[in-house]
Design an enzyme around this catalytic site. Sequence first.
Site, PDB file in Angstrom:
ATOM      1  N   SER A 297      -0.468  14.704  -2.473  1.00 14.98           N
ATOM      2  CA  SER A 297       0.972  14.538  -2.258  1.00 14.98           C
ATOM      3  C   SER A 297       1.713  14.209  -3.541  1.00 14.98           C
ATOM      4  O   SER A 297       2.836  14.657  -3.752  1.00 14.98           O
ATOM      5  CB  SER A 297       1.230  13.423  -1.235  1.00 14.98           C
TER       6      SER A 297
ATOM      7  N   GLU B 164      -3.948   0.040  -3.674  1.00 15.35           N
ATOM      8  CA  GLU B 164      -2.959   0.129  -4.748  1.00 15.35           C
ATOM      9  C   GLU B 164      -3.028  -1.046  -5.719  1.00 15.35           C
ATOM     10  O   GLU B 164      -2.862  -0.866  -6.929  1.00 15.35           O
ATOM     11  CB  GLU B 164      -1.549   0.232  -4.150  1.00 15.35           C
TER      12      GLU B 164
ATOM     13  N   ASN C  87     -17.889 -24.473  -6.911  1.00 13.93           N
ATOM     14  CA  ASN C  87     -17.864 -25.936  -6.808  1.00 13.93           C
ATOM     15  C   ASN C  87     -17.468 -26.449  -5.425  1.00 13.93           C
ATOM     16  O   ASN C  87     -17.397 -27.662  -5.218  1.00 13.93           O
ATOM     17  CB  ASN C  87     -16.947 -26.537  -7.879  1.00 13.93           C
TER      18      ASN C  87
ATOM     19  N   HIS D 104       8.212  10.601  -3.961  1.00 17.08           N
ATOM     20  CA  HIS D 104       8.861  10.389  -2.670  1.00 17.08           C
ATOM     21  C   HIS D 104       9.886   9.259  -2.817  1.00 17.08           C
ATOM     22  O   HIS D 104       9.780   8.206  -2.216  1.00 17.08           O
ATOM     23  CB  HIS D 104       7.838  10.062  -1.574  1.00 17.08           C
TER      24      HIS D 104
ATOM     25  N   PHE E 111       5.448   2.181  -1.926  1.00 17.57           N
ATOM     26  CA  PHE E 111       4.290   1.291  -1.971  1.00 17.57           C
ATOM     27  C   PHE E 111       4.060   0.684  -3.352  1.00 17.57           C
ATOM     28  O   PHE E 111       3.008   0.097  -3.608  1.00 17.57           O
ATOM     29  CB  PHE E 111       3.045   2.046  -1.507  1.00 17.57           C
TER      30      PHE E 111
END
Length: 648
Positions: free
Chosen positions: A372, A397, A180, A447, A423
Amino acid sequence: MKYLYATQHLTLNAIKHAKGGHVGMAIGASPILFSLFTKHFHFDPDQPKWINRDRFVLSAGHGSMALYSIFHFAGLISKQEILQHKHGQINTSSHPEYAPNNFIDASTGPLGQGFGMAVGMVLAQKLLANEFKELSDKLFDHYTYVVVGDGDLQEGVSYEVSQIAGLYKLNKLIVLHDSNRVQMDSEVKKVANENLKVRFENVGWNYIHTDDQLENIDQAIIKAKQSDKPTFIEVRTTIAKNTHLEDQYGGHWFIPNEVDFQLFEKRTNTNFNFFNYPDSIYHWFKQTVIERQKQIKEDYNNLLISLKDKPLFKKFTNWIDSDFQALYLNQLDEKKVAKKDSATRNYLKDFLNQINNPNSNLYCLNADVSRSCFIKIGDDNLHENPCSRNIQIGIREFAMATIMNGMALHGGIKVMGGTFLAFADYSKPAIRLGALMNLPVFYVYTHDSYQVGGDGPTHQPYDQLPMLRAIENVCVFRPCDEKETCAGFNYGLLSQDQTTVLVLTRQPLKSIDNTDSLKTLKGGYILLDRKQPDLIIAASGSEVQLAIEFEKVLTKQNVKVRILSVPNITLLLKQDEKYLKSLFDANSSLITIEASSSYEWFCFKKYVKNHAHLGAFSFGESDDGDKVYQQKGFNLERLMKIFTSLRN
């Protein structure tokens, strides 16, 4: 057109009754929803979450009354529910809210996430269709439709998920854009200057442009269904059409007044009365929206009857019923790990291997860190093998988390995903929305402390655990060894209505004799006991080993110490008072230890004589992990100072 106008009139009245709302989109986008639900959308009025229904996601959730009006005339929402729009009724809340027994396929409102969840739904469908193609290619042949606004397309997550949809050729996805050219504060051209055709075609999509005429929207959807790519349909609409704020950004949200109703009636040549609509309108909607579904569902039921004796059929029913107990109960063995005294992330690899069998419906998503984090089943991925359980998302992510929510909403699949704990923030809005919907998604974050070391403070997540624990319905495990890891992993597999987070280490941790996977599910338990202790030490994860080392020092000084392992502080705080008082002692001091800034540890102060907490409240640095850990106070000398201060 009178049937469309009836939905718009109801929308205006419901929003006026609610004392304001998002009129602009609800009116402007209504031709899109009207065409979709009266011509294309397949569902079961008696079974809202039928597995092979089409899915509809109103990513621009503020336009909800456009949907509720159609549902009302089709007999799916009552008059009373419409009158409670925005006033405590989940089926007509301001933004659509998912429930297991309603006709909403996803809770939306945070812009962009609905787009991502729709991608997840189609990805789940594609995986299931491939898994059960030997049974029939008609078990999962539905479409997923999502309506987006300009705000959805400006959110970064829309770029992320559209690339994933193009990469995996999710051709059962049809996105309809309420174009719109106006948003809340300005015209769109003042904040966006991209060519949507180029944007979507560049990432592997089919693009169609149309106006808001019903027959043209209908033809665009028909064309989209013939594509071997996901399709983006840009529908040229008018915000707040036929009101005094038509085509103005003030039309985004307002309270309709008498001028609006007069304008609407004049321009549409109608004369409706609020909740005194002709029976013919209700009849038409029930015939057009509801009655045409009967043959579709009957054909599907007949298909299931014809397949019930096939070898794969039992697996099919277990999967679509999301019977995680049948699929995963007693599947894990905490003793069968490749090596003890390992990083807890290594045990994840062991347990994933234990459930790597044809009956498992677990799929793993990872944000380019499977080597990892070890969030991977086997060695292949979906690009190489259509039967793979591993889905590469790239470094996206937020997209990963929205897609996980969509896969869980679709049903039939258990989904795990994750990245480094530092993260988790990238995924947080989707974690929150999934928890709000009670989705059993499973995150693994590795980690987890200063001992990440050389990667530096950007990768040392001292601040992430309190963020995750603060979200209602998110269950966070931080285990100290393989047994507690097994318990947390099993909890996540079996969860039916709760988000699970498993937080794991990169650095090795010693296996501990007295840990207990069953007691882990209480959130905390006595690991080492001394009657009438002088000191109680409670810790989680890697800090349990530090507590054990400190206990050895104090024992030599004739100090009686009790150690509590607390792998899940949220679960522990939900235990009854009797259990909590059995862990603590009103005559004892308490030291709690965790390499995070979590505040929940202070909740235990009321059960003891006095309390001190050793936590992490500052950024780390790029150096040897053990050195940083020590420098931040996680050492015996610091603990002795704390204990001495408590005694004095």
